[in-house]
Scaffold this motif. Structure first.
Motif, PDB file in Angstrom:
ATOM      1  N   ARG A   1     -53.580  39.117 -10.142  1.00  0.00           N
ATOM      2  CA  ARG A   1     -53.454  37.407  -9.285  1.00  0.00           C
ATOM      3  C   ARG A   1     -53.704  36.169  -9.626  1.00  0.00           C
ATOM      4  NH1 ARG A   1     -53.071  41.000  -6.535  1.00  0.00           N
ATOM      5  NH2 ARG A   1     -54.403  41.872  -4.015  1.00  0.00           N
ATOM      6  N   ALA A   2     -54.399  35.993 -10.905  1.00  0.00           N
ATOM      7  CA  ALA A   2     -54.193  35.015 -11.503  1.00  0.00           C
ATOM      8  C   ALA A   2     -53.234  34.307 -12.635  1.00  0.00           C
ATOM      9  CB  ALA A   2     -55.803  34.479 -12.198  1.00  0.00           C
ATOM     10  N   GLY A   3     -52.718  35.442 -13.206  1.00  0.00           N
ATOM     11  CA  GLY A   3     -51.504  35.840 -13.608  1.00  0.00           C
ATOM     12  C   GLY A   3     -51.782  34.967 -15.237  1.00  0.00           C
ATOM     13  N   MET A   4     -52.806  35.896 -15.659  1.00  0.00           N
ATOM     14  CA  MET A   4     -53.686  35.404 -17.375  1.00  0.00           C
ATOM     15  C   MET A   4     -52.382  35.921 -17.723  1.00  0.00           C
ATOM     16  SD  MET A   4     -57.190  36.635 -19.454  1.00  0.00           S
ATOM     17  CE  MET A   4     -56.091  38.268 -18.843  1.00  0.00           C
ATOM     18  N   ARG A   5     -51.689  34.419 -19.044  1.00  0.00           N
ATOM     19  CA  ARG A   5     -50.979  34.211 -19.954  1.00  0.00           C
ATOM     20  C   ARG A   5     -50.901  34.450 -21.184  1.00  0.00           C
ATOM     21  NH1 ARG A   5     -47.132  29.893 -17.603  1.00  0.00           N
ATOM     22  NH2 ARG A   5     -49.474  29.153 -17.659  1.00  0.00           N
ATOM     23  N   PRO A   6     -50.528  34.755 -23.060  1.00  0.00           N
ATOM     24  CA  PRO A   6     -51.597  34.178 -23.193  1.00  0.00           C
ATOM     25  C   PRO A   6     -51.776  33.014 -24.223  1.00  0.00           C
ATOM     26  CG  PRO A   6     -49.706  35.789 -23.902  1.00  0.00           C
ATOM     27  CD  PRO A   6     -49.274  35.453 -22.545  1.00  0.00           C
ATOM     28  N   GLY A   7     -52.643  32.297 -24.994  1.00  0.00           N
ATOM     29  CA  GLY A   7     -53.672  31.976 -25.247  1.00  0.00           C
ATOM     30  C   GLY A   7     -54.059  31.267 -23.727  1.00  0.00           C
ATOM     31  N   ASP A   8     -54.171  31.604 -22.574  1.00  0.00           N
ATOM     32  CA  ASP A   8     -54.856  30.826 -21.556  1.00  0.00           C
ATOM     33  C   ASP A   8     -56.510  30.260 -22.039  1.00  0.00           C
ATOM     34  OD1 ASP A   8     -53.357  30.202 -19.647  1.00  0.00           O
ATOM     35  OD2 ASP A   8     -53.332  32.008 -18.465  1.00  0.00           O
ATOM     36  N   ARG A   9     -57.484  29.995 -21.608  1.00  0.00           N
ATOM     37  CA  ARG A   9     -58.619  30.011 -22.029  1.00  0.00           C
ATOM     38  C   ARG A   9     -59.393  29.987 -20.526  1.00  0.00           C
ATOM     39  NH1 ARG A   9     -57.034  24.057 -23.649  1.00  0.00           N
ATOM     40  NH2 ARG A   9     -56.072  24.348 -21.747  1.00  0.00           N
ATOM     41  N   VAL A  10     -60.085  30.707 -20.657  1.00  0.00           N
ATOM     42  CA  VAL A  10     -60.307  32.318 -19.539  1.00  0.00           C
ATOM     43  C   VAL A  10     -62.416  32.233 -19.354  1.00  0.00           C
ATOM     44  CG1 VAL A  10     -60.733  33.917 -18.082  1.00  0.00           C
ATOM     45  CG2 VAL A  10     -58.603  33.902 -19.508  1.00  0.00           C
ATOM     46  N   LEU A  11     -63.241  31.774 -18.612  1.00  0.00           N
ATOM     47  CA  LEU A  11     -64.369  31.246 -17.770  1.00  0.00           C
ATOM     48  C   LEU A  11     -64.642  32.764 -17.430  1.00  0.00           C
ATOM     49  CD1 LEU A  11     -65.960  28.478 -19.457  1.00  0.00           C
ATOM     50  CD2 LEU A  11     -66.145  28.426 -16.476  1.00  0.00           C
TER      51      LEU A  11
ATOM     52  N   ALA B   1     -60.858  24.959 -18.297  1.00  0.00           N
ATOM     53  CA  ALA B   1     -60.312  26.103 -17.652  1.00  0.00           C
ATOM     54  C   ALA B   1     -59.393  26.598 -17.716  1.00  0.00           C
ATOM     55  CB  ALA B   1     -61.591  27.562 -17.933  1.00  0.00           C
ATOM     56  N   ASP B   2     -58.353  27.558 -18.184  1.00  0.00           N
ATOM     57  CA  ASP B   2     -57.288  27.174 -17.358  1.00  0.00           C
ATOM     58  C   ASP B   2     -57.616  28.874 -15.956  1.00  0.00           C
ATOM     59  OD1 ASP B   2     -55.054  26.462 -19.038  1.00  0.00           O
ATOM     60  OD2 ASP B   2     -56.185  27.321 -20.575  1.00  0.00           O
ATOM     61  N   ILE B   3     -58.157  29.536 -16.487  1.00  0.00           N
ATOM     62  CA  ILE B   3     -58.791  30.503 -14.931  1.00  0.00           C
ATOM     63  C   ILE B   3     -60.036  30.572 -14.982  1.00  0.00           C
ATOM     64  CG2 ILE B   3     -58.596  33.224 -14.245  1.00  0.00           C
ATOM     65  CD1 ILE B   3     -55.485  33.002 -16.354  1.00  0.00           C
ATOM     66  N   ILE B   4     -61.304  30.435 -13.973  1.00  0.00           N
ATOM     67  CA  ILE B   4     -62.475  31.424 -14.415  1.00  0.00           C
ATOM     68  C   ILE B   4     -61.874  32.586 -13.222  1.00  0.00           C
ATOM     69  CG2 ILE B   4     -64.430  31.080 -13.136  1.00  0.00           C
ATOM     70  CD1 ILE B   4     -63.662  27.955 -13.637  1.00  0.00           C
ATOM     71  N   LEU B   5     -63.343  33.353 -14.181  1.00  0.00           N
ATOM     72  CA  LEU B   5     -64.040  34.440 -13.083  1.00  0.00           C
ATOM     73  C   LEU B   5     -64.318  34.856 -13.173  1.00  0.00           C
ATOM     74  CD1 LEU B   5     -62.051  37.767 -12.618  1.00  0.00           C
ATOM     75  CD2 LEU B   5     -63.437  38.357 -14.777  1.00  0.00           C
ATOM     76  N   ASP B   6     -65.013  35.004 -11.367  1.00  0.00           N
ATOM     77  CA  ASP B   6     -66.554  34.654 -11.254  1.00  0.00           C
ATOM     78  C   ASP B   6     -67.111  35.711 -10.260  1.00  0.00           C
ATOM     79  OD1 ASP B   6     -68.934  32.819 -10.236  1.00  0.00           O
ATOM     80  OD2 ASP B   6     -68.269  32.516  -8.370  1.00  0.00           O
ATOM     81  N   ALA B   7     -68.335  36.341 -11.042  1.00  0.00           N
ATOM     82  CA  ALA B   7     -68.863  36.861  -9.858  1.00  0.00           C
ATOM     83  C   ALA B   7     -70.744  36.825  -9.125  1.00  0.00           C
ATOM     84  CB  ALA B   7     -69.191  38.454 -10.650  1.00  0.00           C
ATOM     85  N   VAL B   8     -70.217  35.838  -9.564  1.00  0.00           N
ATOM     86  CA  VAL B   8     -71.695  34.654  -8.708  1.00  0.00           C
ATOM     87  C   VAL B   8     -71.251  34.135  -6.977  1.00  0.00           C
ATOM     88  CG1 VAL B   8     -73.832  33.493  -9.720  1.00  0.00           C
ATOM     89  CG2 VAL B   8     -72.174  34.922 -11.173  1.00  0.00           C
ATOM     90  N   MET B   9     -70.832  33.082  -7.406  1.00  0.00           N
ATOM     91  CA  MET B   9     -70.392  32.157  -6.151  1.00  0.00           C
ATOM     92  C   MET B   9     -71.708  31.935  -6.060  1.00  0.00           C
ATOM     93  SD  MET B   9     -66.985  33.060  -4.613  1.00  0.00           S
ATOM     94  CE  MET B   9     -67.354  32.354  -3.300  1.00  0.00           C
TER      95      MET B   9
ATOM     96  N   ALA C   1     -59.209  40.050 -21.837  1.00  0.00           N
ATOM     97  CA  ALA C   1     -58.260  38.476 -22.315  1.00  0.00           C
ATOM     98  C   ALA C   1     -58.192  39.055 -23.721  1.00  0.00           C
ATOM     99  CB  ALA C   1     -59.154  37.742 -21.748  1.00  0.00           C
ATOM    100  N   ASN C   2     -58.769  39.655 -24.773  1.00  0.00           N
ATOM    101  CA  ASN C   2     -58.270  39.573 -25.465  1.00  0.00           C
ATOM    102  C   ASN C   2     -56.845  40.793 -25.884  1.00  0.00           C
ATOM    103  OD1 ASN C   2     -60.645  37.778 -27.251  1.00  0.00           O
ATOM    104  ND2 ASN C   2     -61.839  38.805 -26.843  1.00  0.00           N
ATOM    105  N   GLN C   3     -57.045  41.368 -25.126  1.00  0.00           N
ATOM    106  CA  GLN C   3     -55.282  42.631 -25.407  1.00  0.00           C
ATOM    107  C   GLN C   3     -54.126  41.758 -25.053  1.00  0.00           C
ATOM    108  OE1 GLN C   3     -56.120  46.506 -22.541  1.00  0.00           O
ATOM    109  NE2 GLN C   3     -54.116  46.911 -23.566  1.00  0.00           N
ATOM    110  N   ILE C   4     -54.610  40.348 -24.095  1.00  0.00           N
ATOM    111  CA  ILE C   4     -53.508  39.628 -23.321  1.00  0.00           C
ATOM    112  C   ILE C   4     -53.202  39.093 -24.653  1.00  0.00           C
ATOM    113  CG2 ILE C   4     -52.968  38.509 -21.877  1.00  0.00           C
ATOM    114  CD1 ILE C   4     -52.811  40.348 -19.864  1.00  0.00           C
ATOM    115  N   GLY C   5     -53.985  38.675 -25.408  1.00  0.00           N
ATOM    116  CA  GLY C   5     -53.777  36.776 -26.270  1.00  0.00           C
ATOM    117  C   GLY C   5     -54.325  36.306 -25.672  1.00  0.00           C
ATOM    118  N   ALA C   6     -55.131  35.851 -24.661  1.00  0.00           N
ATOM    119  CA  ALA C   6     -56.269  34.544 -23.910  1.00  0.00           C
ATOM    120  C   ALA C   6     -57.685  34.631 -24.678  1.00  0.00           C
ATOM    121  CB  ALA C   6     -56.718  35.337 -22.653  1.00  0.00           C
ATOM    122  N   VAL C   7     -57.744  33.441 -24.460  1.00  0.00           N
ATOM    123  CA  VAL C   7     -59.741  32.887 -24.896  1.00  0.00           C
ATOM    124  C   VAL C   7     -60.144  33.537 -24.068  1.00  0.00           C
ATOM    125  CG1 VAL C   7     -60.217  30.635 -26.154  1.00  0.00           C
ATOM    126  CG2 VAL C   7     -58.364  31.390 -26.510  1.00  0.00           C
ATOM    127  N   PRO C   8     -61.777  34.191 -24.302  1.00  0.00           N
ATOM    128  CA  PRO C   8     -62.727  34.204 -23.362  1.00  0.00           C
ATOM    129  C   PRO C   8     -63.500  34.007 -23.692  1.00  0.00           C
ATOM    130  CG  PRO C   8     -62.122  36.493 -25.112  1.00  0.00           C
ATOM    131  CD  PRO C   8     -60.986  35.334 -25.102  1.00  0.00           C
TER     132      PRO C   8
END
Length: 214
Positions: free
Chosen positions: A29-39, A104-112, A55-62
């Motif tokens: 969905r979010a199209g995460m790529r290497p280097g993306d800062r992911v919250l 952050a480039d992407i936020i993954l939110d489980a709280v709302m 995120a680490n597997q793809i090379g993003a920054v968790p």
């Protein structure tokens, strides 16, 4: 889906749903790529820890978010590049600090819930938020970042698609094989103790998945 040969049954039980959810939301969905800062909110849970590893597997920054500063060290050990503990710092200000003032480039939110408006301030202009849960049952506030793209993601919709399921399974199997993906099990209960398992889930804050065995 076949169980990865590198995992025992208990570890495999902690893999499929949480890692499928994290991968589907971040990549499909979010199209995460290497280097993306992911919250990543609720980072101590099963989906949160899966998201850190993916995120680490793809090379993003968790960047992990937790309500309790006592969990910060364990999240760093789990692979987070940085941890924001909301019991001692403002999430928006801390996110800007950890992303060089951009957000952050992407936020993954489980709280709302009502905190969504404040959380949206942690994203960059034109950023993406993928919502994968609703741990706070109260109505969600309107995002304060008007340029934010929001995806509501439910993994079960993708699981019934055989093409997507095979793609995710191949990614997860590769991660397990290389050791980047390591399912975290918080506690194991037997089926005879299923009531205690549910009570533990409802009253505790598990660091990973709860697994029930026969």
């Amino acid at each position: 889906m076949p169980r990865p040969a590198e995992l025992e049954p208990i570890g495999a039980a902690a893999l499929w749903v949480s890692y499928f959810t994290a991968y589907g939301a971040l990549v499909e969905r979010a199209g995460m790529r290497p280097g993306d800062r992911v919250l990543i909110t609720a980072a101590s849970g099963g989906v949160g820890r899966a998201a850190i590893q993916i995120a680490n597997q793809i090379g993003a920054v968790p960047i992990a978010v937790t309500r309790q500063s006592a969990k910060a060290e364990s999240l760093l050990v789990a692979g987070a590049a940085a941890v924001i503990a909301t019991d001692r710092e403002d999430i928006g200000e801390a996110a800007l600090r950890h992303t060089g003032g951009v957000g952050a480039d992407i936020i993954l939110d489980a709280v709302m819930g009502p905190g969504l408006a404040e959380l949206s301030r942690a994203a960059k202009l034109g950023g993406t938020l993928a919502a994968v849960g609703w741990l706070d049952p109260r109505p969600a506030s309107f995002p304060a970042n008007p340029s934010l793209t929001i995806h509501r993601y439910m993994s079960f919709a993708d699981m019934v698609d055989p093409v997507t399921a095979r793609r995710v399974a191949a990614f997860l199997a590769a991660g397990v094989r290389t050791g980047v993906l390591r399912p975290t099990v918080d506690r194991v209960f037997t089926l005879d103790d299923i009531v205690q398992a549910h009570r533990y889930l409802e009253t505790a804050t598990p660091a990973g998945k709860i697994v029930v065995t026969p």
